[in-house]
Design a protein around this motif. Structure first.
Motif, PDB file in Angstrom:
ATOM      1  N   LEU A  23     -28.563 -36.901  22.328  1.00 14.70           N
ATOM      2  CA  LEU A  23     -28.684 -36.378  20.980  1.00 14.70           C
ATOM      3  C   LEU A  23     -28.904 -34.872  21.024  1.00 14.70           C
ATOM      4  CD1 LEU A  23     -31.272 -39.009  19.644  1.00 14.70           C
ATOM      5  CD2 LEU A  23     -28.860 -39.331  20.168  1.00 14.70           C
ATOM      6  N   HIS A 220     -32.211 -41.881  15.148  1.00 13.69           N
ATOM      7  CA  HIS A 220     -30.823 -41.509  15.380  1.00 13.69           C
ATOM      8  C   HIS A 220     -29.947 -42.754  15.509  1.00 13.69           C
ATOM      9  CE1 HIS A 220     -27.530 -38.884  16.653  1.00 13.69           C
ATOM     10  NE2 HIS A 220     -27.237 -39.802  17.562  1.00 13.69           N
ATOM     11  N   THR A 224     -26.660 -43.627  13.309  1.00  9.95           N
ATOM     12  CA  THR A 224     -25.308 -43.719  13.861  1.00  9.95           C
ATOM     13  C   THR A 224     -24.796 -45.161  13.938  1.00  9.95           C
ATOM     14  OG1 THR A 224     -26.204 -43.770  16.117  1.00  9.95           O
ATOM     15  CG2 THR A 224     -25.576 -41.617  15.219  1.00  9.95           C
TER      16      THR A 224
END
Length: 311
Positions: A23, A220, A224
Motif C-alpha cells: 500500500l 485498505h 479494494t
C-alpha cells in the motif's frame, strides 16, 4: 524443554523479500501490515519448524502501536519461506532468567511469499511474561545463542484449512491479537480470485481507535475488496465521537450486531463463524475454546459446532 540449532541464520533485506505490491508506504509499519492480500498456500506438514524447539534470532522489533509491536525472526533455512499452512500457528518457547520455560502460541501475520523471515504481531501485557520478554529483546546475531527464541510446530497447531468448508458467508469475530489468524485467513480468501467464499464480515473488538491492530491494512483491504470484505470496528472504551456508517461503533460485539451481518443458523453449511480473542470473548459468545459444543450467544442463536470454529 529447550531448543538447539546449528544452522546458519541470515537476514533477508526488505528490498529483496519476495512479496506483493504494498500500500501507500507507512514508515512506522512493517510490510506484513501494509501488503496486499497474498495467496501462498502450503499443505500441512511442510513447516520449517518441527516438533522440537529450534532457536532462531530476532532480526527486528518494530513498534506499531502504544502497546503492540511486530517481532521479525529469522528462519533455519534462510532461502525458504516458513511454509506454514492456512490456518496454523507456531509455538514460541523461552527459558526465563529464573529457569521457567514459558511457551505461547502465535499466528504469523507474514505469508509464505516471504523467504528467510517471519513476522509475529504481539501485544505487550503488563504481567505477560512472554510478551514482556519479547518486547525487551534486542535484535541478535547468529552467535548470540543465549538470546535466541525457540519455535516449534506440532500437529495440534494446524487449524481449520482454507477454503474452510467453502461457506458462502464467513463471519470473523476477533478481539485484540485474535486478529492474527483472521489476517492469515484473509490473505487466502482475498488473494484467491476463485475463492468460494462470497462474503466475509470481520467484527473486530478493540478498546479504542489507537488500540486497533492492523487497521491500515484492514481498511485498505475492505476498500479494494469491498464486494468480498466488510470490517466493523467495535470499540469498548472509545471516548471520542463515532459517526454512523464510519465502520466504527461503540460497545461490545453482541447478538444484535452478529444478527445484523450474518446468515441464520438454518443456512447450514452456507455460513461459518470464526472466533478468536481473550477467554471472556469465548465464554460470552460461543463457550470455552476447548469445548466442542457451542454455547453462549452463538449457541442461543442456534449455531452448532460445525458452523463455529474456535481458534
Amino acid at each position: 524443554m529447550s531448543g538447539t540449532s546449528s544452522n546458519v541464520f541470515c537476514c533477508i533485506p526488505n528490498s529483496k523479500r519476495n512479496s506483493s505490491t504494498v500500500l501507500t508506504p507507512q514508515e512506522h509499519l512493517p510490510q506484513s501490515l501494509t501488503s496486499s492480500p497474498i495467496l501462498s498456500l502450503i499443505e500441512p506438514g511442510h513447516c520449517q519448524f518441527t516438533q522440537d524447539f529450534t532457536k532462531v534470532p530476532l532480526l527486528e522489533n518494530i513498534p506499531v502501536s502504544p502497546t503492540a509491536f511486530v517481532a521479525r525472526f529469522g528462519l533455519p533455512d534462510a532461502a525458504q519461506p516458513l511454509n506454514l499452512s492456512t490456518c496454523a500457528c507456531i509455538l514460541a518457547g523461552v527459558e526465563m532468567p529464573d529457569g521457567e520455560m514459558v511457551v505461547r502460541p502465535y499466528t504469523p501475520i507474514s505469508t509464505n511469499a516471504d523467504k528467510g523471515t517471519f513476522d509475529l504481531l504481539i501485544r505487550k501485557y503488563p504481567n505477560g511474561k512472554m510478551s514482556s520478554f519479547l518486547a525487551d529483546l534486542k535484535p541478535s546475531k547468529e552467535e548470540e545463542e543465549s538470546v535466541m527464541v525457540g519455535f516449534k510446530h506440532i500437529p495440534f497447531n494446524v487449524k481449520i484449512q482454507y477454503p474452510f468448508g467453502s461457506p458462502k458467508t464467513l463471519v470473523m469475530i476477533a478481539g485484540g491479537t485474535g486478529i492474527t489468524p483472521m489476517i492469515q485467513a484473509l490473505h487466502a480468501i482475498l488473494g484467491d480470485e476463485d475463492s468460494p467464499i462470497e462474503k466475509t464480515i470481520l467484527l473486530y473488538g478493540s478498546r479504542n481507535k489507537e488500540d486497533i491492530l492492523g487497521k491500515e491494512m484492514l481498511d485498505h483491504w475492505s476498500s479494494t475488496h469491498k464486494e468480498k470484505l466488510t470490517v466493523v470496528h467495535v470499540l469498548s472504551h472509545e471516548e471520542g465521537e463515532v459517526s454512523e456508517g464510519s465502520g466504527f461503533q461503540k460497545g461490545f460485539i453482541d447478538r444484535k450486531l452478529i444478527e445484523s451481518v450474518t446468515l441464520p443458523a438454518s443456512s447450514g453449511k452456507d455460513v461459518k463463524i470464526f472466533v478468536c480473542g481473550p477467554p471472556i470473548m469465548y465464554d460470552i459468545l460461543c463457550g470455552p475454546r476447548n469445548e466442542e459444543q457451542v454455547t453462549g450467544v452463538l449457541g442461543e442463536m442456534g449455531y452448532v459446532h460445525d458452523q463455529v470454529y474456535k481458534f
